[in-house]
Design an enzyme around this catalytic site. Structure first.
Site, PDB file in Angstrom:
ATOM      1  CE1 TYR A   1      62.157  17.952  96.788  1.00 56.74           C
ATOM      2  CE2 TYR A   1      61.808  20.292  96.381  1.00 56.74           C
ATOM      3  CZ  TYR A   1      62.242  19.056  95.947  1.00 56.74           C
ATOM      4  OH  TYR A   1      62.751  18.899  94.687  1.00 56.74           O
TER       5      TYR A   1
ATOM      6  CG  ASP B   1      69.809  15.568  95.452  1.00 55.83           C
ATOM      7  OD1 ASP B   1      69.828  16.017  94.297  1.00 55.83           O
ATOM      8  OD2 ASP B   1      70.053  16.254  96.471  1.00 55.83           O
TER       9      ASP B   1
ATOM     10  NE  ARG C   1      70.093  15.462 101.269  1.00 50.58           N
ATOM     11  CZ  ARG C   1      70.864  14.686 100.511  1.00 50.58           C
ATOM     12  NH1 ARG C   1      70.609  14.554  99.204  1.00 50.58           N
ATOM     13  NH2 ARG C   1      71.872  14.045 101.039  1.00 50.58           N
TER      14      ARG C   1
ATOM     15  NE  ARG D   1      69.252  18.510  87.267  1.00 52.87           N
ATOM     16  CZ  ARG D   1      70.486  18.933  87.006  1.00 52.87           C
ATOM     17  NH1 ARG D   1      71.468  18.658  87.845  1.00 52.87           N
ATOM     18  NH2 ARG D   1      70.733  19.599  85.919  1.00 52.87           N
TER      19      ARG D   1
END
Lengths: 247, 247
Positions: free
Chosen positions: A111, A53, A198, A51
């Site tokens: 990421y 966000d 994050r 996933r």
């Protein structure tokens, strides 16, 4: 049935994330499934590598789906790009062996998080970078990152309090790249918990602002408590950059 | 009174162009003037090097304004960037001699037009490139461009039918740069008429699609009639890239 693997680029700004959410759907997965249903007349499930966000972007999200179709690969790709909204694009499509699964077979993900340290974001970039507008001590952040890399229980860096599965992950590397007033940070690991990148980024920023010392990282990891880590940075700076599979 | 020169970057997507238009203002010039009025308590006029149309972007628009202020240059720049919307950014600000005028002293301008020839625009680029999605014969376009360069009456390439001033301009060069499926075209000249770059680009695209021959350009120039030239390409691919002044 053929199994197709696609690499997808998307601007997450106006979506509720990758994963489908019922009927009134504003998700990337949902949009792709709608087009495949239009093409095939059947309900098709698209499996993403993971996933992302709400508001998070992807440069190379990987997904796969099974479908009966006489169309050529290139035709399917063109059909998808014709009917998908402008902010979702299928970059490549190829037939893969029956057993390929984009999530289960994923070995490593990277990421990218982008930060503007200068006074104002470049206007063409403003939805794709976090406007921190403060200088960061990157050397201190690198020292803190050294504590975080490796196989650890990352429970302190996970927003999901009800997480019952293992929160152990192998964070292979954190790389820093400065370009003028912008800082690009790449996180590579075998997998990431909910909001993990994050929260890692927010904690590292607090180190870069000298609100925390690099040495505190060890204690945060040991605490296994979300409250001990830093803040969750906003989604617009985050990109799923790459998903790696066994060759 | 001090005279300040600013270099401004903006995303024109949600604006009615550079030039102020009365009270209900959604223009770049209007936004900058509002912030200067807030700062100084006085009505300040900002002179741009030239107008850009609705939806057209700028990488380096140049403007100047006169103001009484005790603030340092850096403070004025920061004030502007603090109150300007995120899609307008002042890149540099410096005090210049009293007589400097960004429009009257401009010697040369370069516009960049960006075209996606491939099947779909990159998602992060979609508001900043024209989605033509057709292959272009760039060699033929270069031959056509050779007819257009030089000092000519460009009346055929001007949308303003009531233009009473001279429509003679010196189009110094048209440069083509291919990057994968994207084509970047730069137009440099001493000045440009209303919609001139977008009509030149549309005409060159028709050559690239083999709907016209390069040799037709001479006849279009001679006709002095807008109807003989090609279509006006959309604004989202167009950027004011540079304005040059005598040193």
């Amino acid at each position: 049935m053929k199994n197709y693997r696609i690499v997808v680029e998307y601007d997450g700004s106006r979506y509720d994330g990758w994963q489908k959410q019922g009927n009134t759907d504003q998700t990337i997965q949902g949009k792709i499934e709608q087009v495949l249903e239009r093409m095939s007349g059947k309900s098709i499930e698209v499996h993403g590598s993971g996933r992302t966000d709400a508001g998070v972007h992807a440069l190379n999200q990987v997904a796969n789906f099974h479908i009966d179709s006489d169309r050529k690969d290139q035709e399917i790709k063109e059909y998808l790009n014709h009917y998908l909204p402008e902010d979702i694009r299928v970059k490549t499509l190829e037939e893969v062996p029956e057993r390929f699964h984009s999530r289960l077979n994923a070995e490593e993900k990277t990421y990218l998080y982008r930060i503007e340290m200068g006074e104002k974001r470049q206007v063409f970039d403003r939805k794709y970078i976090y406007g921190l507008h403060k200088k960061l001590d990157v050397k201190a952040m690198e020292r803190a990152a050294a504590y975080l890399c490796g196989e650890h229980d990352f429970k302190s860096f996970c927003s999901n309090r009800k997480m019952k599965k293992s929160t152990v992950r192998n964070l292979k590397k954190i790389e820093f790249e400065k370009e003028d007033s912008r800082l690009f940070v790449r996180f590579t690991g075998d997998g990431f918990l909910y909001n993990m990148v994050r929260i890692l980024m927010g904690t590292l920023i607090e180190v870069g602002l000298k609100e925390r010392s690099p040495e505190e990282m060890a204690g945060i990891l040991n605490a296994l408590d979300r409250k001990t880590a830093g803040y969750t940075v906003p989604p617009e700076g985050l990109f799923l950059e790459n998903v790696r599979y066994k060759q």
